[in-house]
Design a protein around this motif. Structure first.
Motif, PDB file in Angstrom:
ATOM      1  N   GLY A 118       0.819  -1.202   0.000  1.00 28.16           N
ATOM      2  CA  GLY A 118       0.000   0.000   0.000  1.00 28.16           C
ATOM      3  C   GLY A 118       0.853   1.253   0.000  1.00 28.16           C
ATOM      4  O   GLY A 118       0.550   2.230  -0.684  1.00 28.16           O
ATOM      5  N   ALA A 119       1.955   1.235   0.760  1.00 31.31           N
ATOM      6  CA  ALA A 119       2.835   2.398   0.812  1.00 31.31           C
ATOM      7  C   ALA A 119       3.453   2.672  -0.560  1.00 31.31           C
ATOM      8  O   ALA A 119       3.571   3.830  -0.987  1.00 31.31           O
ATOM      9  N   GLY A 120       3.836   1.611  -1.263  1.00 34.28           N
ATOM     10  CA  GLY A 120       4.417   1.795  -2.589  1.00 34.28           C
ATOM     11  C   GLY A 120       3.428   2.379  -3.573  1.00 34.28           C
ATOM     12  O   GLY A 120       3.765   3.260  -4.375  1.00 34.28           O
ATOM     13  N   MET A 121       2.168   1.906  -3.517  1.00 32.16           N
ATOM     14  CA  MET A 121       1.161   2.440  -4.428  1.00 32.16           C
ATOM     15  C   MET A 121       0.813   3.884  -4.103  1.00 32.16           C
ATOM     16  O   MET A 121       0.605   4.706  -5.000  1.00 32.16           O
ATOM     17  N   LEU A 122       0.770   4.210  -2.815  1.00 33.12           N
ATOM     18  CA  LEU A 122       0.505   5.601  -2.442  1.00 33.12           C
ATOM     19  C   LEU A 122       1.620   6.524  -2.922  1.00 33.12           C
ATOM     20  O   LEU A 122       1.363   7.631  -3.409  1.00 33.12           O
ATOM     21  N   LEU A 123       2.859   6.071  -2.788  1.00 34.02           N
ATOM     22  CA  LEU A 123       3.976   6.881  -3.253  1.00 34.02           C
ATOM     23  C   LEU A 123       3.901   7.077  -4.760  1.00 34.02           C
ATOM     24  O   LEU A 123       4.090   8.195  -5.267  1.00 34.02           O
ATOM     25  N   ALA A 124       3.606   6.009  -5.493  1.00 35.09           N
ATOM     26  CA  ALA A 124       3.498   6.117  -6.949  1.00 35.09           C
ATOM     27  C   ALA A 124       2.381   7.069  -7.345  1.00 35.09           C
ATOM     28  O   ALA A 124       2.544   7.916  -8.242  1.00 35.09           O
ATOM     29  N   GLU A 125       1.244   6.955  -6.685  1.00 36.67           N
ATOM     30  CA  GLU A 125       0.109   7.819  -7.012  1.00 36.67           C
ATOM     31  C   GLU A 125       0.424   9.281  -6.704  1.00 36.67           C
ATOM     32  O   GLU A 125       0.109  10.179  -7.489  1.00 36.67           O
ATOM     33  N   ARG A 126       1.080   9.519  -5.564  1.00 36.40           N
ATOM     34  CA  ARG A 126       1.401  10.898  -5.181  1.00 36.40           C
ATOM     35  C   ARG A 126       2.419  11.514  -6.140  1.00 36.40           C
ATOM     36  O   ARG A 126       2.271  12.651  -6.581  1.00 36.40           O
ATOM     37  N   ILE A 127       3.465  10.755  -6.470  1.00 39.67           N
ATOM     38  CA  ILE A 127       4.477  11.280  -7.395  1.00 39.67           C
ATOM     39  C   ILE A 127       3.862  11.540  -8.763  1.00 39.67           C
ATOM     40  O   ILE A 127       4.121  12.567  -9.398  1.00 39.67           O
ATOM     41  N   ALA A 128       3.026  10.604  -9.224  1.00 39.86           N
ATOM     42  CA  ALA A 128       2.385  10.781 -10.530  1.00 39.86           C
ATOM     43  C   ALA A 128       1.506  12.018 -10.548  1.00 39.86           C
ATOM     44  O   ALA A 128       1.510  12.799 -11.520  1.00 39.86           O
ATOM     45  N   ALA A 129       0.726  12.221  -9.487  1.00 38.51           N
ATOM     46  CA  ALA A 129      -0.152  13.382  -9.432  1.00 38.51           C
ATOM     47  C   ALA A 129       0.655  14.677  -9.427  1.00 38.51           C
ATOM     48  O   ALA A 129       0.318  15.641 -10.134  1.00 38.51           O
ATOM     49  N   ASP A 130       1.730  14.711  -8.653  1.00 34.79           N
ATOM     50  CA  ASP A 130       2.551  15.925  -8.587  1.00 34.79           C
ATOM     51  C   ASP A 130       3.280  16.183  -9.904  1.00 34.79           C
ATOM     52  O   ASP A 130       3.422  17.331 -10.335  1.00 34.79           O
ATOM     53  N   LEU A 131       3.752  15.124 -10.544  1.00 35.98           N
ATOM     54  CA  LEU A 131       4.384  15.304 -11.857  1.00 35.98           C
ATOM     55  C   LEU A 131       3.373  15.820 -12.872  1.00 35.98           C
ATOM     56  O   LEU A 131       3.686  16.683 -13.701  1.00 35.98           O
ATOM     57  N   GLY A 132       2.162  15.298 -12.809  1.00 33.20           N
ATOM     58  CA  GLY A 132       1.122  15.768 -13.717  1.00 33.20           C
ATOM     59  C   GLY A 132       0.817  17.239 -13.513  1.00 33.20           C
ATOM     60  O   GLY A 132       0.669  17.999 -14.480  1.00 33.20           O
ATOM     61  N   GLU A 133       0.722  17.658 -12.261  1.00 32.15           N
ATOM     62  CA  GLU A 133       0.463  19.065 -11.967  1.00 32.15           C
ATOM     63  C   GLU A 133       1.606  19.954 -12.436  1.00 32.15           C
ATOM     64  O   GLU A 133       1.412  21.135 -12.725  1.00 32.15           O
ATOM     65  N   ALA A 134       2.805  19.397 -12.522  1.00 31.06           N
ATOM     66  CA  ALA A 134       3.966  20.163 -12.987  1.00 31.06           C
ATOM     67  C   ALA A 134       4.099  20.163 -14.504  1.00 31.06           C
ATOM     68  O   ALA A 134       5.049  20.730 -15.043  1.00 31.06           O
ATOM     69  N   GLY A 135       3.155  19.500 -15.206  1.00 28.44           N
ATOM     70  CA  GLY A 135       3.170  19.540 -16.662  1.00 28.44           C
ATOM     71  C   GLY A 135       3.742  18.316 -17.340  1.00 28.44           C
ATOM     72  O   GLY A 135       3.881  18.297 -18.565  1.00 28.44           O
ATOM     73  N   PHE A 136       4.073  17.274 -16.572  1.00 28.57           N
ATOM     74  CA  PHE A 136       4.612  16.049 -17.157  1.00 28.57           C
ATOM     75  C   PHE A 136       3.489  15.082 -17.525  1.00 28.57           C
ATOM     76  O   PHE A 136       2.446  15.047 -16.874  1.00 28.57           O
ATOM     77  N   ALA A 137       3.706  14.301 -18.558  1.00 28.33           N
ATOM     78  CA  ALA A 137       2.860  13.148 -18.840  1.00 28.33           C
ATOM     79  C   ALA A 137       3.508  11.936 -18.191  1.00 28.33           C
ATOM     80  O   ALA A 137       4.718  11.717 -18.333  1.00 28.33           O
ATOM     81  N   VAL A 138       2.724  11.158 -17.476  1.00 26.79           N
ATOM     82  CA  VAL A 138       3.235  10.003 -16.749  1.00 26.79           C
ATOM     83  C   VAL A 138       2.975   8.741 -17.566  1.00 26.79           C
ATOM     84  O   VAL A 138       1.847   8.477 -17.989  1.00 26.79           O
ATOM     85  N   VAL A 139       4.020   7.962 -17.764  1.00 23.64           N
ATOM     86  CA  VAL A 139       3.963   6.755 -18.594  1.00 23.64           C
ATOM     87  C   VAL A 139       4.083   5.524 -17.703  1.00 23.64           C
ATOM     88  O   VAL A 139       4.896   5.506 -16.773  1.00 23.64           O
ATOM     89  N   SER A 140       3.287   4.503 -17.980  1.00 29.73           N
ATOM     90  CA  SER A 140       3.439   3.236 -17.272  1.00 29.73           C
ATOM     91  C   SER A 140       2.838   2.126 -18.122  1.00 29.73           C
ATOM     92  O   SER A 140       2.440   2.348 -19.263  1.00 29.73           O
ATOM     93  N   GLY A 141       2.770   0.909 -17.550  1.00 36.41           N
ATOM     94  CA  GLY A 141       2.441  -0.257 -18.355  1.00 36.41           C
ATOM     95  C   GLY A 141       1.094  -0.897 -18.108  1.00 36.41           C
ATOM     96  O   GLY A 141       0.863  -2.009 -18.573  1.00 36.41           O
ATOM     97  N   LEU A 142       0.187  -0.232 -17.359  1.00 40.89           N
ATOM     98  CA  LEU A 142      -1.169  -0.700 -17.101  1.00 40.89           C
ATOM     99  C   LEU A 142      -1.217  -1.988 -16.286  1.00 40.89           C
ATOM    100  O   LEU A 142      -2.259  -2.626 -16.186  1.00 40.89           O
ATOM    101  N   ALA A 143      -0.112  -2.401 -15.697  1.00 37.05           N
ATOM    102  CA  ALA A 143      -0.117  -3.602 -14.868  1.00 37.05           C
ATOM    103  C   ALA A 143      -0.761  -3.297 -13.516  1.00 37.05           C
ATOM    104  O   ALA A 143      -1.082  -2.152 -13.202  1.00 37.05           O
ATOM    105  N   ARG A 144      -0.941  -4.333 -12.714  1.00 35.15           N
ATOM    106  CA  ARG A 144      -1.455  -4.134 -11.365  1.00 35.15           C
ATOM    107  C   ARG A 144      -0.416  -3.394 -10.531  1.00 35.15           C
ATOM    108  O   ARG A 144       0.720  -3.233 -10.911  1.00 35.15           O
ATOM    109  N   GLY A 145      -0.821  -2.972  -9.358  1.00 33.98           N
ATOM    110  CA  GLY A 145       0.119  -2.416  -8.405  1.00 33.98           C
ATOM    111  C   GLY A 145       0.579  -1.010  -8.743  1.00 33.98           C
ATOM    112  O   GLY A 145      -0.223  -0.096  -8.935  1.00 33.98           O
ATOM    113  N   VAL A 146       1.886  -0.832  -8.832  1.00 34.85           N
ATOM    114  CA  VAL A 146       2.475   0.493  -9.027  1.00 34.85           C
ATOM    115  C   VAL A 146       2.001   1.128 -10.330  1.00 34.85           C
ATOM    116  O   VAL A 146       1.689   2.329 -10.369  1.00 34.85           O
ATOM    117  N   ASP A 147       1.935   0.343 -11.412  1.00 37.20           N
ATOM    118  CA  ASP A 147       1.489   0.901 -12.691  1.00 37.20           C
ATOM    119  C   ASP A 147       0.082   1.481 -12.563  1.00 37.20           C
ATOM    120  O   ASP A 147      -0.192   2.606 -13.014  1.00 37.20           O
TER     121      ASP A 147
END
Length: 366
Positions: A118-147
């Motif tokens: 759960g901690a890993g997924m929360l970190l991934a979600e938070r970083i992705a959201a902050d990167l998005g707000e900064a103008g980045f597009a976030v890329v991943s592989g649609l897998a379970r978990g972190v993706d």
């Protein structure tokens, strides 16, 4: 100079790209030698036992993609991902469903464990959201978990999913709704032919595309024998930045990401670290707000909830509210499940509404 192909040119390009035993490197050598895909196709009988698919088959693949709102883009065309086009031998053609312009933004890949904590997924979600707000597009592989967490965190600001199978074959099936949401709000891309069901051997190529379309790759929770490390190696080979979030030495899900840091990957803890590593300006980070600890939902524990909760626990403490959000369950029910787990010795409650694996929180006496 890039230009949009005519339909006959696109069909010829597809036929050459789909010819058995012609990979990206051979494809580009043929184009370099014969100048056009049509001329290369005409020369194939002289070069060996190479049989391209028929024009009708290539056209049918193009039409099938268009029926679901996707299209095929050749690496010589303007909408092809610019970073992917810079590789020595980029995929000759990719399928895209969604917004091609997202891939022209600064892009960062977030990858990690399928069975993430759960901690890993929360970190991934938070970083992705902050990167998005900064103008980045976030890329991943649609897998379970972190993706999944990375895509959800950046869904509203712009996320790109790279598939191992065809553009019409999202994997796993449980992410079908997420796939549709990304197709509508972001972008989905695939190197595989339309209709192809992903096999284990297809994922390393998909991982190379993930890193290929990205300026850098962030690994969050990866075991020592993880597909995420294949993405990290591909990124290093492609000249991309490789970053990793550190994890507890007690958690095997962090063994690979910790090893990356030891071997020179940039240690990151938040989006600001990622942006600094890429040489861009920093972003303001959101506080670790948790809100009220309990709600008024009855404490009845749904069947199977304790098992779902314990899978998300790790040596890193996680808040009850965050567990509830990840599981889409009432916080009161999650608290009740934690109580059951604590009674059996599988979990430990910590001050402030946090929980962790019991062995990590309270080492057993010897």
């Amino acid at each position: 100079m890039t230009r949009t192909l005519s339909r006959p040119e696109r069909i010829a390009w597809m036929r050459l790209a789909r010819t058995p035993r012609i990979g990206p490197l051979t494809f580009h050598r043929l184009i370099g030698r014969f100048r056009t895909a049509s001329a290369a196709l005409d020369a194939l009988p002289r070069l060996g036992d190479l049989t391209p698919p028929s024009a009708d088959r290539a056209e049918a693949e193009i039409d099938a993609a268009e029926k679901i709102g996707a299209r095929f883009i050749a690496c010589s065309e303007p909408d092809y991902p610019p970073l992917l086009a810079q590789l020595d031998a980029p995929p000759p053609v990719i399928a895209l469903r969604g917004e091609a312009k997202l891939l022209k933004r600064p892009t960062v890949a977030l990858v990690g464990a399928r069975e993430a904590s759960g901690a890993g997924m929360l970190l991934a979600e938070r970083i992705a959201a902050d990167l998005g707000e900064a103008g980045f597009a976030v890329v991943s592989g649609l897998a379970r978990g972190v993706d999944t967490a990375a895509h959800k965190g950046s869904l509203e600001t712009g996320t790109v999913a790279v598939l191992a199978g065809g553009i019409d074959q999202p994997y796993p099936a449980q992410n079908s709704k997420l796939y549709e949401a990304i197709s509508a709000k972001g972008a989905v891309i695939s190197e595989a032919p339309f209709g192809t069901v992903a096999r284990a051997r297809d994922f390393p190529r998909r991982n190379g595309v993930i890193s290929g379309v990205s300026r850098g790759v962030v690994v969050i929770e990866a075991a020592l024998r993880s597909g995420s490390l294949i993405t990290a190696r591909a990124a290093a080979d492609q000249g991309r930045d490789v970053m990793a979030a550190p994890g507890s030495p007690l958690d095997p899900r962090a063994g690979g990401s910790n090893a990356l840091i030891k071997s020179g990957a940039t240690l990151i803890e938040n989006a600001a670290d990622v942006i600094a590593a890429l040489g861009d300006a920093g972003v303001a980070l959101r506080p670790l707000s948790t809100g009220p600890l309990f709600d008024t939902t009855p404490l009845a524990t749904p069947v199977g909830l304790p098992g779902k909760v314990v899978k998300l626990l790790s040596p890193t403490p996680i808040h009850v509210n965050d567990l509830a959000r990840l599981l889409d369950a009432p916080a009161g029910a999650v608290a009740a499940a934690l109580m059951e787990l604590e009674i059996t010795g599988a979990a430990a409650s910590l001050p402030g509404g946090y929980a962790a694996l019991s062995g990590a929180a309270y080492p057993s006496e010897r």
